[in-house]
Design a protein around this motif. Structure first.
Motif, PDB file in Angstrom:
ATOM      1  N   ASN A  50       0.235   2.715  11.245  1.00 30.47           N
ATOM      2  CA  ASN A  50      -0.668   3.876  11.333  1.00 30.47           C
ATOM      3  C   ASN A  50      -0.005   5.132  10.457  1.00 30.47           C
ATOM      4  N   GLY A  51       1.092   5.219  10.292  1.00 30.61           N
ATOM      5  CA  GLY A  51       1.898   6.382   9.546  1.00 30.61           C
ATOM      6  C   GLY A  51       1.315   6.016   8.064  1.00 30.61           C
ATOM      7  N   VAL A  52       1.459   4.786   7.432  1.00 24.90           N
ATOM      8  CA  VAL A  52       1.024   4.825   6.205  1.00 24.90           C
ATOM      9  C   VAL A  52      -0.585   4.859   6.072  1.00 24.90           C
ATOM     10  N   VAL A  53      -1.045   4.437   6.860  1.00 22.80           N
ATOM     11  CA  VAL A  53      -2.738   4.696   6.842  1.00 22.80           C
ATOM     12  C   VAL A  53      -2.929   6.079   6.834  1.00 22.80           C
ATOM     13  N   ALA A  54      -2.389   6.967   7.514  1.00 26.04           N
ATOM     14  CA  ALA A  54      -2.349   8.652   7.745  1.00 26.04           C
ATOM     15  C   ALA A  54      -1.820   9.037   6.306  1.00 26.04           C
ATOM     16  N   TYR A  55      -0.599   8.708   5.835  1.00 27.01           N
ATOM     17  CA  TYR A  55      -0.334   9.142   4.634  1.00 27.01           C
ATOM     18  C   TYR A  55      -1.058   8.721   3.333  1.00 27.01           C
ATOM     19  N   VAL A  56      -1.705   7.770   3.321  1.00 28.79           N
ATOM     20  CA  VAL A  56      -2.664   7.061   2.385  1.00 28.79           C
ATOM     21  C   VAL A  56      -3.901   8.047   2.409  1.00 28.79           C
ATOM     22  N   ARG A  57      -4.249   8.290   3.630  1.00 27.96           N
ATOM     23  CA  ARG A  57      -5.553   9.034   3.706  1.00 27.96           C
ATOM     24  C   ARG A  57      -5.555  10.419   3.157  1.00 27.96           C
ATOM     25  N   GLU A  58      -4.144  10.944   3.422  1.00 23.48           N
ATOM     26  CA  GLU A  58      -3.909  12.483   2.887  1.00 23.48           C
ATOM     27  C   GLU A  58      -3.848  12.470   1.346  1.00 23.48           C
ATOM     28  N   VAL A  59      -3.313  11.507   0.736  1.00 25.78           N
ATOM     29  CA  VAL A  59      -3.284  11.298  -0.728  1.00 25.78           C
ATOM     30  C   VAL A  59      -4.796  11.150  -1.143  1.00 25.78           C
ATOM     31  N   GLY A  60      -5.539  10.206  -0.637  1.00 24.29           N
ATOM     32  CA  GLY A  60      -6.850  10.175  -1.071  1.00 24.29           C
ATOM     33  C   GLY A  60      -7.701  11.302  -0.781  1.00 24.29           C
ATOM     34  N   SER A  61      -7.412  11.928   0.339  1.00 24.29           N
ATOM     35  CA  SER A  61      -8.035  13.324   0.512  1.00 24.29           C
ATOM     36  C   SER A  61      -7.884  14.364  -0.782  1.00 24.29           C
TER      37      SER A  61
ATOM     38  N   LEU B 269       0.844  -1.274  -0.079  1.00 21.49           N
ATOM     39  CA  LEU B 269      -0.024  -0.129   0.058  1.00 21.49           C
ATOM     40  C   LEU B 269       0.788   1.335  -0.019  1.00 21.49           C
ATOM     41  N   ASP B 270       1.861   1.251   0.828  1.00 21.02           N
ATOM     42  CA  ASP B 270       2.939   2.350   0.819  1.00 21.02           C
ATOM     43  C   ASP B 270       3.443   2.512  -0.551  1.00 21.02           C
ATOM     44  N   LEU B 271       4.001   1.549  -1.141  1.00 19.74           N
ATOM     45  CA  LEU B 271       4.751   1.674  -2.383  1.00 19.74           C
ATOM     46  C   LEU B 271       3.875   2.150  -3.478  1.00 19.74           C
ATOM     47  N   SER B 272       2.727   1.451  -3.477  1.00 16.17           N
ATOM     48  CA  SER B 272       1.674   1.677  -4.782  1.00 16.17           C
ATOM     49  C   SER B 272       1.205   3.100  -4.448  1.00 16.17           C
ATOM     50  N   THR B 273       0.649   3.672  -3.172  1.00 15.66           N
ATOM     51  CA  THR B 273       0.557   5.012  -2.994  1.00 15.66           C
ATOM     52  C   THR B 273       1.461   6.095  -3.551  1.00 15.66           C
ATOM     53  N   THR B 274       2.805   5.720  -2.958  1.00 10.94           N
ATOM     54  CA  THR B 274       3.957   6.602  -3.368  1.00 10.94           C
ATOM     55  C   THR B 274       3.853   6.728  -5.015  1.00 10.94           C
ATOM     56  N   ILE B 275       4.054   5.783  -5.695  1.00 13.73           N
ATOM     57  CA  ILE B 275       3.918   5.706  -7.149  1.00 13.73           C
ATOM     58  C   ILE B 275       2.679   6.362  -7.836  1.00 13.73           C
ATOM     59  N   TYR B 276       1.587   6.193  -7.181  1.00 11.97           N
ATOM     60  CA  TYR B 276       0.485   6.785  -7.537  1.00 11.97           C
ATOM     61  C   TYR B 276       0.520   8.340  -7.477  1.00 11.97           C
ATOM     62  N   GLN B 277       0.807   8.822  -6.414  1.00 19.72           N
ATOM     63  CA  GLN B 277       0.889  10.259  -6.402  1.00 19.72           C
ATOM     64  C   GLN B 277       2.080  10.820  -7.111  1.00 19.72           C
ATOM     65  N   HIS B 278       3.273  10.147  -7.227  1.00 19.35           N
ATOM     66  CA  HIS B 278       4.449  10.799  -8.128  1.00 19.35           C
ATOM     67  C   HIS B 278       3.834  10.595  -9.608  1.00 19.35           C
ATOM     68  N   VAL B 279       3.290   9.723 -10.099  1.00 20.68           N
ATOM     69  CA  VAL B 279       2.619   9.947 -11.315  1.00 20.68           C
ATOM     70  C   VAL B 279       1.495  10.731 -11.537  1.00 20.68           C
ATOM     71  N   CYS B 280       0.169  10.585 -10.794  1.00 21.48           N
ATOM     72  CA  CYS B 280      -0.974  11.173 -11.120  1.00 21.48           C
ATOM     73  C   CYS B 280      -1.048  12.695 -10.685  1.00 21.48           C
ATOM     74  N   PHE B 281      -0.481  12.895  -9.346  1.00 27.83           N
ATOM     75  CA  PHE B 281      -0.281  14.435  -8.933  1.00 27.83           C
ATOM     76  C   PHE B 281       0.441  15.260  -9.741  1.00 27.83           C
TER      77      PHE B 281
END
Length: 197
Positions: free
Chosen positions: A135-146, A84-96
């Protein structure tokens, strides 16, 4: 957003600031302070912490049997959290980058500072590191999702949403079609001005 909602949000921010001051005072009372980003305890406090630490053998022998046999189940989630951590990081670096959304700084969410606590033994420090990571990954993913939600669908739900992220309060009311059309670009523009946090 109406004036009453804006006023409530302003009061919430003021309370959050007040809470930060309270926490800083509590840290000082515990003999702790931050020095150039490093956590430091007074010498007497460090000695007290070391005296309180439970030895490894005492910690393991004192654990309930069911706690010991469920530990592998808890730790088995490390792989999904890492994916989840890795895929979220890739996602935001590409899409954002494409949408002009400022990226979230992962280091502000995944924090490993409990290892400096002298009253924790080795196993407790590993447990704390695991919880900090999960919990840090969940918070990080939540911010990316928000941020994603603010860009694509900043509409509140019809029903009350438990644990809504901080951006949610600024979203358009459910069923307010004109508000959605009027506010979508405003909310996207505000998002683009968000600092990288």
């Amino acid at each position: 957003m109406d004036a009453r909602a804006k006023d409530l949000l302003k009061r919430i921010r003021m309370l959050e600031d007040e809470l930060e001051v309270h926490v800083a005072i509590a840290h000082a009372q515990l003999g702790m302070h931050l020095q150039d980003g490093r956590i430091e305890f007074e010498e007497a406090v460090r000695r007290r912490h070391s005296a309180i630490k439970r030895g490894l053998l005492h910690y393991i022998v004192g654990a309930r049997f069911l706690v010991l046999i469920t530990a592998p189940v808890i730790y088995s989630l490390i792989v999904p959290f890492m994916l989840l951590d890795l895929s979220t990081t890739i996602y935001q670096h590409v899409c954002f980058v494409v949408y002009g959304i400022p990226r979230v700084k992962r280091k502000d969410y995944v924090i490993f500072d409990r290892r400096y606590l002298a009253y924790l033994n080795f196993i407790e420090k590993i447990n704390c590191a695991y919880c900090s990571y999960a919990n840090g990954v969940v918070a990080y993913v939540r911010e990316v999702g928000s941020r994603t939600e603010q860009y694509w669908c900043p509409i509140k739900h019809a029903r009350r949403l438990l644990g809504a992220h901080p951006r949610y309060a600024h979203f358009v009311a459910y069923g307010d079609a004109q508000g959605y059309r009027d506010e979508l670009e405003v909310l996207r523009s505000e998002l683009r001005r968000t600092p990288n946090v």
